[in-house]
Design a protein around this motif. Structure first.
Motif, PDB file in Angstrom:
ATOM      1  N   ARG A   1      14.268   2.001  -1.985  1.00  0.00           N
ATOM      2  CA  ARG A   1      13.494   0.761  -2.131  1.00  0.00           C
ATOM      3  C   ARG A   1      12.475   0.908  -3.257  1.00  0.00           C
ATOM      4  N   MET A   2      11.836   2.049  -3.312  1.00  0.00           N
ATOM      5  CA  MET A   2      10.853   2.307  -4.367  1.00  0.00           C
ATOM      6  C   MET A   2      11.505   2.257  -5.751  1.00  0.00           C
ATOM      7  N   LEU A   3      12.674   2.887  -5.889  1.00  0.00           N
ATOM      8  CA  LEU A   3      13.349   2.944  -7.182  1.00  0.00           C
ATOM      9  C   LEU A   3      13.992   1.620  -7.571  1.00  0.00           C
ATOM     10  N   LYS A   4      14.567   0.937  -6.592  1.00  0.00           N
ATOM     11  CA  LYS A   4      15.310  -0.287  -6.885  1.00  0.00           C
ATOM     12  C   LYS A   4      14.425  -1.526  -6.903  1.00  0.00           C
ATOM     13  N   ALA A   5      13.601  -1.691  -5.850  1.00  0.00           N
ATOM     14  CA  ALA A   5      12.774  -2.896  -5.752  1.00  0.00           C
ATOM     15  C   ALA A   5      11.482  -2.779  -6.547  1.00  0.00           C
ATOM     16  N   GLY A   6      11.015  -1.540  -6.762  1.00  0.00           N
ATOM     17  CA  GLY A   6       9.833  -1.341  -7.587  1.00  0.00           C
ATOM     18  C   GLY A   6       8.551  -1.147  -6.798  1.00  0.00           C
ATOM     19  N   MET A   7       7.541  -0.612  -7.475  1.00  0.00           N
ATOM     20  CA  MET A   7       6.268  -0.300  -6.843  1.00  0.00           C
ATOM     21  C   MET A   7       5.125  -0.549  -7.824  1.00  0.00           C
ATOM     22  N   SER A   8       3.967  -0.944  -7.297  1.00  0.00           N
ATOM     23  CA  SER A   8       2.777  -1.161  -8.116  1.00  0.00           C
ATOM     24  C   SER A   8       1.613  -0.373  -7.524  1.00  0.00           C
ATOM     25  N   ILE A   9       0.784   0.177  -8.396  1.00  0.00           N
ATOM     26  CA  ILE A   9      -0.481   0.773  -7.989  1.00  0.00           C
ATOM     27  C   ILE A   9      -1.576  -0.185  -8.451  1.00  0.00           C
ATOM     28  N   CYS A  10      -2.318  -0.746  -7.476  1.00  0.00           N
ATOM     29  CA  CYS A  10      -3.347  -1.736  -7.785  1.00  0.00           C
ATOM     30  C   CYS A  10      -4.732  -1.122  -7.665  1.00  0.00           C
ATOM     31  N   PHE A  11      -5.659  -1.602  -8.488  1.00  0.00           N
ATOM     32  CA  PHE A  11      -7.017  -1.072  -8.527  1.00  0.00           C
ATOM     33  C   PHE A  11      -8.000  -2.222  -8.379  1.00  0.00           C
ATOM     34  N   ASP A  12      -8.881  -2.114  -7.402  1.00  0.00           N
ATOM     35  CA  ASP A  12      -9.928  -3.112  -7.214  1.00  0.00           C
ATOM     36  C   ASP A  12     -11.274  -2.413  -7.298  1.00  0.00           C
ATOM     37  N   PRO A  13     -11.996  -2.540  -8.425  1.00  0.00           N
ATOM     38  CA  PRO A  13     -13.280  -1.856  -8.584  1.00  0.00           C
ATOM     39  C   PRO A  13     -14.379  -2.406  -7.696  1.00  0.00           C
ATOM     40  N   LYS A  14     -14.089  -3.449  -6.899  1.00  0.00           N
ATOM     41  CA  LYS A  14     -15.069  -3.982  -5.954  1.00  0.00           C
ATOM     42  C   LYS A  14     -14.761  -3.564  -4.513  1.00  0.00           C
ATOM     43  N   GLY A  15     -13.716  -2.775  -4.331  1.00  0.00           N
ATOM     44  CA  GLY A  15     -13.423  -2.249  -3.011  1.00  0.00           C
ATOM     45  C   GLY A  15     -12.638  -3.166  -2.108  1.00  0.00           C
ATOM     46  N   GLY A  16     -12.131  -4.262  -2.630  1.00  0.00           N
ATOM     47  CA  GLY A  16     -11.326  -5.174  -1.823  1.00  0.00           C
ATOM     48  C   GLY A  16      -9.842  -4.885  -1.955  1.00  0.00           C
ATOM     49  N   LYS A  17      -9.042  -5.925  -1.859  1.00  0.00           N
ATOM     50  CA  LYS A  17      -7.594  -5.779  -1.981  1.00  0.00           C
ATOM     51  C   LYS A  17      -7.045  -6.751  -3.018  1.00  0.00           C
ATOM     52  N   ASN A  18      -7.780  -6.846  -4.113  1.00  0.00           N
ATOM     53  CA  ASN A  18      -7.385  -7.691  -5.230  1.00  0.00           C
ATOM     54  C   ASN A  18      -6.270  -6.996  -6.011  1.00  0.00           C
ATOM     55  N   LYS A  19      -5.222  -7.733  -6.338  1.00  0.00           N
ATOM     56  CA  LYS A  19      -4.046  -7.165  -6.996  1.00  0.00           C
ATOM     57  C   LYS A  19      -3.950  -7.543  -8.471  1.00  0.00           C
TER      58      LYS A  19
END
Length: 251
Positions: free
Chosen positions: A68-86
């Motif tokens: 799934r990781m290789l085929k569907a893909g993966m993202s690493i998201c960063f939120d410098p305010k500590g939330g879950k902003n993508k």
């Protein structure tokens, strides 16, 4: 009173990376087990930082998660305010284009075929996408391109483990490296793995669990060559967020 009230809302400090890891797809710089896992225990992950970079490692011996990781893909998201902003993310591996499944005359997919599929998907995982970073243009970059100092690697090892590593300069997230005047604030990193669409999973290999690693056992194995239907849906997108404070360590 205001200071006390705010301090109670601070996340715990993260872990400082004293020795810079080689971004080469090997787990040796990290050691097992990694600090965190997803709820199904199909992967482990760790997030650390030094004064210049954030480091991410993902490790899995679960074949369904690997595919799934290789085929569907993966993202690493960063939120410098500590939330879950993508809005700020490194996309690697990217979702692969769909293709008709190989004709196997109704025969079940064998383990050797699964490994061949993974090897092919790894060869196609030769670029990454950047979205929303500071002072870095959105775009697609070859993994061998060193001009922006982002480093990524992914490797399928002889013990059937898949190891993902990334190093992302903090200046692309905060606008500057960590320094003596830095005030630690809430920060978060999200590991997002895409779901398998009908077209995506039609090309996949036979899914089956590779249950135990690092003293932990996966909770949702999938049988080889299993067909998904309404009663047996494909894996949905999953998000794993680590909320912490970046650690500054004076050199």
């Amino acid at each position: 009173m205001v200071i006390i009230g705010c301090s109670k809302n601070l996340f715990p400090e993260g872990r400082y990376q004293d020795k810079t890891p080689a971004i080469d797809g090997n787990i040796s710089d990290w050691g097992l087990p990694l600090r965190f896992s997803n709820p199904e225990y199909s992967m482990q992950y760790a997030v650390t930082n030094d004064d210049k970079n954030i480091y991410v490692c993902v490790y899995s011996k679960d074949e369904s998660f690997q595919m799934r990781m290789l085929k569907a893909g993966m993202s690493i998201c960063f939120d410098p305010k500590g939330g879950k902003n993508k809005n700020m993310s490194l996309v690697f591996p990217a979702r692969k284009p769909s293709a008709p499944p190989a004709n196997r005359n109704g025969n079940p997919i064998r383990n050797g075929d699964a490994r061949a599929n993974e090897d092919q998907l790894l060869l196609q995982s030769d670029y990454y996408n950047t979205i929303g970073f500071q002072n870095l243009e959105n775009g697609q970059y070859n993994i061998t391109d060193q001009k922006n100092n982002i480093k990524v690697a992914i490797k399928l090892n002889d013990d059937s483990s898949l190891v993902y590593e990334a190093a992302i300069p903090i200046q692309y997230i905060l606008g500057t490296d960590l320094h003596s005047g830095y005030v630690a604030r809430n920060f978060s990193v999200g590991i997002l793995v895409n779901g398998m669409s009908n077209a995506t999973r039609s090309q996949g290999s036979g899914y089956h669990s590779n249950p135990s690693y690092g003293g932990m056992r996966g909770m949702h194995g999938m049988g080889g060559g299993r067909n998904y239907n309404a009663n047996n849906p494909p894996p949905k997108p999953e998000e794993n967020w680590y909320q912490f404070r970046l650690v500054y360590k004076k050199s």
